[in-house]
Design an enzyme around this catalytic site. Sequence first.
Site, PDB file in Angstrom:
ATOM      1  N   GLN A  75      19.545  84.824 -44.164  1.00 29.68           N
ATOM      2  CA  GLN A  75      20.598  83.838 -43.928  1.00 29.68           C
ATOM      3  C   GLN A  75      20.431  82.621 -44.856  1.00 29.68           C
ATOM      4  OE1 GLN A  75      23.427  83.538 -42.183  1.00 29.68           O
ATOM      5  NE2 GLN A  75      23.328  85.656 -41.492  1.00 29.68           N
ATOM      6  N   SER A  76      20.203  82.886 -46.122  1.00 28.95           N
ATOM      7  CA  SER A  76      19.965  81.821 -47.090  1.00 28.95           C
ATOM      8  C   SER A  76      21.238  81.036 -47.413  1.00 28.95           C
ATOM      9  CB  SER A  76      19.398  82.426 -48.384  1.00 28.95           C
ATOM     10  OG  SER A  76      19.417  81.492 -49.429  1.00 28.95           O
TER      11      SER A  76
END
Length: 341
Positions: A75-76
Amino acid sequence: MLLAHFPRVFLAHLPTPLEKMDRLSKELGGPEVWIKRDDCTGVSTGGNKTRKLEFVFGEALAAGCDTVITQGATQSNHARQTAAFAAKLGLQCHILLEDRTGSNADDYNNSGNVLLDHLHGATTTKFAGGTDMPAEMEAAAERLRAKGHKVATIPGGASNPTGALGYVNCAFELIGQLNDRGMVIDHLVHATGSAGTQAGLITGIKAANAGISLLGIGTRSPKAKQEENVFKLAQLTAEKLGAPGVVTREDVVANTDYVGDGYGIPTESGLEAIAMFAELEGILLDPVYSAKGAAGLIDLIRKGHFKKGERIVFLHTGGSVGLFGYTGSFDHGARQVAQVG
């Protein structure tokens, strides 16, 4: 000192707002708390990486690159903003995503930032936690170079001396906003992870001799490692800026008491911070990064570390898209809808 000497693409919505948080300040009963809204930088919902990527992509375009590769956690926020920059500028983008949490949840693996990565046209490859991601990134770049592509590799968080220039610029911007308002602050607080934001801020603050105390609230590494990473990058950034030695080891301070079980794993204090910011100020934080920074801010005010009569600015690093990757962390039944009539 002129940042105009460095290649840059101007995509961010700057300057970002500087706002007083009256209700949060009253609730905590301590210092006067303001917020620097770097969640409003504009590219694909914004966030702190946008400032860094202006300089990183400027350098890549100047070198004639047609492709960018970067890496980060599933979930960058950085990956999402990189994909958006590449889409806007017409470059191919490939992202290497590391599974740092072991979550099998569909929303974590397919929604939030991952969904936007793909909507922006980026391709992604998943890797197990603990993989040597810089090595994998370079190997992927070499494969593309062998096919004739000119590839720029962007480190996680765009945290290199080029990217950190974005937060040197942010420090200058904030100082200008304070000067324009005749306003003095005692502390600047923010979430710190890949080190580029804190390294750029402390370099800018020291280069401008602004006298602002900077505290990074850690989201991943132990205190000694986090501070050393920031200091090393700040040294390199200061050299790039033409101000070698302007940052000392004592200038770099991180508090890593709010990391919890690890990077990307929500904490109770972080979830409380999300609720407080949302309900008191209408501002959205993310569980991975900005919420842990805010949790540290809230707890340190409650403990009296930051005192009544002081003025603090909290730098919001963005990331609210990540909320949709963590829906299982929230108690949707906690609020009851009142029936009117």
